[in-house]
Motif scaffolding. Structure first.
Motif, PDB file in Angstrom:
ATOM      1  N   UNK A 104       0.831  -1.201   0.000  1.00 56.80           N
ATOM      2  CA  UNK A 104       0.000   0.000   0.000  1.00 56.80           C
ATOM      3  C   UNK A 104       0.869   1.256   0.000  1.00 56.80           C
ATOM      4  N   UNK A 105       1.990   1.217   0.710  1.00 56.89           N
ATOM      5  CA  UNK A 105       2.879   2.382   0.747  1.00 56.89           C
ATOM      6  C   UNK A 105       3.431   2.698  -0.632  1.00 56.89           C
ATOM      7  N   UNK A 106       3.772   1.654  -1.400  1.00 59.63           N
ATOM      8  CA  UNK A 106       4.342   1.879  -2.730  1.00 59.63           C
ATOM      9  C   UNK A 106       3.303   2.412  -3.707  1.00 59.63           C
ATOM     10  N   UNK A 107       2.047   1.958  -3.553  1.00 57.88           N
ATOM     11  CA  UNK A 107       0.982   2.437  -4.433  1.00 57.88           C
ATOM     12  C   UNK A 107      -0.347   2.352  -3.685  1.00 57.88           C
ATOM     13  N   UNK A 108      -0.723   3.422  -2.981  1.00 56.85           N
ATOM     14  CA  UNK A 108      -1.951   3.396  -2.170  1.00 56.85           C
ATOM     15  C   UNK A 108      -3.203   3.039  -2.964  1.00 56.85           C
ATOM     16  N   UNK A 109      -3.216   3.369  -4.258  1.00 62.69           N
ATOM     17  CA  UNK A 109      -4.422   3.123  -5.056  1.00 62.69           C
ATOM     18  C   UNK A 109      -4.697   1.642  -5.294  1.00 62.69           C
ATOM     19  N   UNK A 110      -3.782   0.762  -4.847  1.00 63.66           N
ATOM     20  CA  UNK A 110      -4.113  -0.664  -4.887  1.00 63.66           C
ATOM     21  C   UNK A 110      -5.381  -0.941  -4.080  1.00 63.66           C
ATOM     22  N   UNK A 111      -5.640  -0.116  -3.064  1.00 64.83           N
ATOM     23  CA  UNK A 111      -6.834  -0.309  -2.242  1.00 64.83           C
ATOM     24  C   UNK A 111      -8.115  -0.013  -3.006  1.00 64.83           C
ATOM     25  N   UNK A 112      -7.992   0.552  -4.202  1.00 60.24           N
ATOM     26  CA  UNK A 112      -9.164   0.863  -5.021  1.00 60.24           C
ATOM     27  C   UNK A 112      -9.398  -0.178  -6.114  1.00 60.24           C
ATOM     28  N   UNK A 113      -8.575  -1.228  -6.127  1.00 55.81           N
ATOM     29  CA  UNK A 113      -8.700  -2.235  -7.180  1.00 55.81           C
ATOM     30  C   UNK A 113      -9.982  -3.041  -7.038  1.00 55.81           C
ATOM     31  N   UNK A 114     -10.454  -3.539  -8.163  1.00 57.11           N
ATOM     32  CA  UNK A 114     -11.541  -4.502  -8.178  1.00 57.11           C
ATOM     33  C   UNK A 114     -10.917  -5.887  -8.027  1.00 57.11           C
ATOM     34  N   UNK A 115     -11.200  -6.547  -6.926  1.00 58.90           N
ATOM     35  CA  UNK A 115     -10.549  -7.823  -6.625  1.00 58.90           C
ATOM     36  C   UNK A 115     -10.845  -8.866  -7.699  1.00 58.90           C
ATOM     37  N   UNK A 116     -12.097  -9.026  -8.041  1.00 58.91           N
ATOM     38  CA  UNK A 116     -12.483 -10.083  -8.972  1.00 58.91           C
ATOM     39  C   UNK A 116     -11.951  -9.843 -10.380  1.00 58.91           C
ATOM     40  N   UNK A 117     -11.943  -8.602 -10.817  1.00 64.59           N
ATOM     41  CA  UNK A 117     -11.533  -8.307 -12.190  1.00 64.59           C
ATOM     42  C   UNK A 117     -10.039  -8.015 -12.315  1.00 64.59           C
ATOM     43  N   UNK A 118      -9.413  -7.475 -11.265  1.00 65.52           N
ATOM     44  CA  UNK A 118      -8.055  -6.992 -11.397  1.00 65.52           C
ATOM     45  C   UNK A 118      -7.021  -7.848 -10.660  1.00 65.52           C
ATOM     46  N   UNK A 120      -7.514 -10.945  -8.468  1.00 67.05           N
ATOM     47  CA  UNK A 120      -7.639 -12.403  -8.438  1.00 67.05           C
ATOM     48  C   UNK A 120      -7.131 -13.072  -9.718  1.00 67.05           C
ATOM     49  N   UNK A 121      -7.439 -12.537 -10.928  1.00 67.89           N
ATOM     50  CA  UNK A 121      -6.934 -13.185 -12.145  1.00 67.89           C
ATOM     51  C   UNK A 121      -5.407 -13.206 -12.223  1.00 67.89           C
ATOM     52  N   UNK A 122      -4.739 -12.191 -11.686  1.00 66.68           N
ATOM     53  CA  UNK A 122      -3.270 -12.158 -11.722  1.00 66.68           C
ATOM     54  C   UNK A 122      -2.679 -13.223 -10.809  1.00 66.68           C
ATOM     55  N   UNK A 123      -3.249 -13.362  -9.625  1.00 65.43           N
ATOM     56  CA  UNK A 123      -2.789 -14.413  -8.722  1.00 65.43           C
ATOM     57  C   UNK A 123      -3.031 -15.792  -9.335  1.00 65.43           C
ATOM     58  N   UNK A 124      -4.187 -15.969  -9.988  1.00 70.11           N
ATOM     59  CA  UNK A 124      -4.486 -17.249 -10.617  1.00 70.11           C
ATOM     60  C   UNK A 124      -3.520 -17.532 -11.756  1.00 70.11           C
ATOM     61  N   UNK A 125      -3.178 -16.492 -12.545  1.00 66.14           N
ATOM     62  CA  UNK A 125      -2.223 -16.686 -13.640  1.00 66.14           C
ATOM     63  C   UNK A 125      -0.861 -17.123 -13.107  1.00 66.14           C
ATOM     64  N   UNK A 146       4.012  -5.521 -10.199  1.00 65.93           N
ATOM     65  CA  UNK A 146       3.396  -6.421 -11.178  1.00 65.93           C
ATOM     66  C   UNK A 146       1.878  -6.431 -11.023  1.00 65.93           C
ATOM     67  N   UNK A 147       1.387  -6.040  -9.832  1.00 62.66           N
ATOM     68  CA  UNK A 147      -0.066  -5.980  -9.654  1.00 62.66           C
ATOM     69  C   UNK A 147      -0.680  -4.860 -10.479  1.00 62.66           C
ATOM     70  N   UNK A 148       0.127  -3.884 -10.880  1.00 60.42           N
ATOM     71  CA  UNK A 148      -0.358  -2.782 -11.692  1.00 60.42           C
ATOM     72  C   UNK A 148      -0.301  -3.048 -13.172  1.00 60.42           C
ATOM     73  N   UNK A 149       0.276  -4.205 -13.576  1.00 60.27           N
ATOM     74  CA  UNK A 149       0.351  -4.546 -14.993  1.00 60.27           C
ATOM     75  C   UNK A 149      -0.977  -5.124 -15.463  1.00 60.27           C
ATOM     76  N   UNK A 150      -1.363  -4.788 -16.692  1.00 56.30           N
ATOM     77  CA  UNK A 150      -2.549  -5.390 -17.277  1.00 56.30           C
ATOM     78  C   UNK A 150      -2.238  -6.859 -17.565  1.00 56.30           C
ATOM     79  N   UNK A 151      -3.138  -7.729 -17.161  1.00 58.34           N
ATOM     80  CA  UNK A 151      -2.875  -9.157 -17.262  1.00 58.34           C
ATOM     81  C   UNK A 151      -2.627  -9.611 -18.694  1.00 58.34           C
TER      82      UNK A 151
END
Length: 418
Positions: A104-118, A120-125, A146-151
């Protein structure tokens, strides 16, 4: 081969002409997901624009001052629905409090992500690609960018690119666990130009380049002008481009600045090495370039002052400088001294023979025959065993001494504890 396969991957994903715009598109895509999250109404509502400070303190363990800083990009939020979902998801994936705060410190806007669309699919990949749950957690903690990269437009193509470049999915996973930074490197500005330079201009076979890249991905990810400078430095050492050692010396020079290199030349010159001796050693054992100046000094001083080797002898047997001083050289030299003092080592063998033996052979040929007459040898090696190189041989030897293992177990390749 490697370059052709890489081009194929990029073309298949339609990335070659536009690859460098991916980062910008990712940012735009990510921003759109953030904006969508911002307007979502639900969860705990608050009219207080500063409620996120208290939320970050209570939910994530930030200090008030840290929370105030982190909350600034989140000032538009009026609901905890998205942050709650993100935090719950991250905890369910194995991230601890420290890891979540770092993310969160590196990119606070991670808290605004959509879990299901943004998210969860990256973790599954990453799971599908071959990373374990713990491996994914380590990777995210090492580089959560890498969480900010488009899958589909960035993360998947980059994994495929490195799989092509490194030769296997296993190699990608192994390096990804250690250093996810190479996913941020530009393909068109760095990797492809470097591959073409090494293969087309330097005439180095792609198979040889791939061997270096597999062990050191940062080698192919450096700036092209930096790689060209390394080639010039290597040729100045008298190493031709067609030499088998050319790429290996390039790799070690990558880790050594010009200033550090010159300092090592001066140090070895102060011990009596000529320039030709130094160049000869670098050609035979380029690994000495990775030694720190202090460690190089300590090794030279020990071999000259304690073992009484002439500097020219060390230059002729430069692999001596590759051995660990504390874990291998010093303990074996103390054993050598002890046996000589007791008058037990009457053969013509020299210390050079001692230090080159494998641990098992050293125990079998040098230590075991004298364990009854010189029990002090166990003390010498027990101290060295604490540093792990002798840990297993010493443990086995102790068991032999107290009768738990037959002596022939060493020669039969015994490797397990009783």
């Amino acid at each position: 081969m490697a370059a052709a396969a890489l081009l194929s991957v990029l073309r298949r994903n339609r990335l070659l002409p536009l690859f460098e715009t991916c980062h910008l598109r990712d940012r735009l895509f990510f921003s759109s997901s953030v904006d969508a999250a911002a307007v979502t109404v639900g969860g705990t509502l608050s009219p207080d624009p500063h409620f996120m400070v208290e939320y970050l303190v209570n939910s994530c363990g930030f200090s008030p001052s840290e929370a105030a800083k982190v909350s600034k990009p989140l000032a538009h939020l009026r609901s905890t629905e998205k942050p709650d979902a993100v935090l719950n998801f991250m905890r369910s994936q194995g991230l601890d409090g420290a890891g979540i705060r770092k993310m969160i410190s590196s990119r606070p806007t991670y808290l605004c992500c959509n879990v299901e669309k943004n998210l969860a699919p990256k973790f599954q990949f990453l799971r599908d690609f071959g990373l374990s749950e713990l491996g994914i957690v380590d990777a995210i903690q090492n580089n959560n960018a890498i969480l900010g990269l488009n899958l589909h437009r960035s993360l998947v193509p980059k994994f495929e690119m490195w799989e092509s470049l490194l030769g296997s999915r296993e190699h990608v996973v192994r390096h990804f666990k250690k250093r996810t930074w190479f996913f941020n490197q530009s393909v068109e500005e760095r990797i492809l130009p470097n591959l073409k330079f090494l293969t087309d201009e330097c005439g180095i076979p792609e198979e040889r380049v791939s061997m270096i890249v597999r062990s050191s991905p940062q080698f192919i990810s450096q700036k092209p002008e930096a790689l060209r400078d390394l080639v010039v430095r290597t040729e100045e050492l008298g190493i031709p481009r067609h030499s088998q050692m050319f790429l290996w010396i390039l790799r070690f020079l990558l880790m050594v600045s010009k200033e550090s290199f010159d300092a090592k030349v001066e140090l070895l010159r102060s011990f009596g090495w000529s320039e030709s001796e130094f160049l000869s050693v670098v050609k035979q054992s380029p690994g000495i370039l990775s030694l720190s100046l202090e460690m190089l000094r300590r090794k030279m001083e020990f071999f000259i002052n304690e073992v009484a080797y002439a500097p020219s002898f060390i230059a002729d047997h430069s692999n001596l400088l590759q051995y660990s001083l504390e874990k291998r050289v010093i303990p074996r030299f103390r054993v050598f001294e002890m046996l000589n003092t007791k008058g037990l080592w009457t053969r013509q063998g020299k210390f050079l023979h001692f230090v080159k033996l494998s641990n098992t052979k050293f125990m079998e040929k040098i230590v075991l025959p004298y364990k009854e007459k010189v029990p002090e040898l166990l003390d010498i090696l027990r101290v060295a065993g604490a540093s792990m190189e002798f840990a297993r041989p010493v443990a086995v030897l102790i068991r032999i001494t107290i009768g738990l293992i037959a002596p022939q177990a060493i020669s039969e390749g015994y490797t397990h504890y009783v």
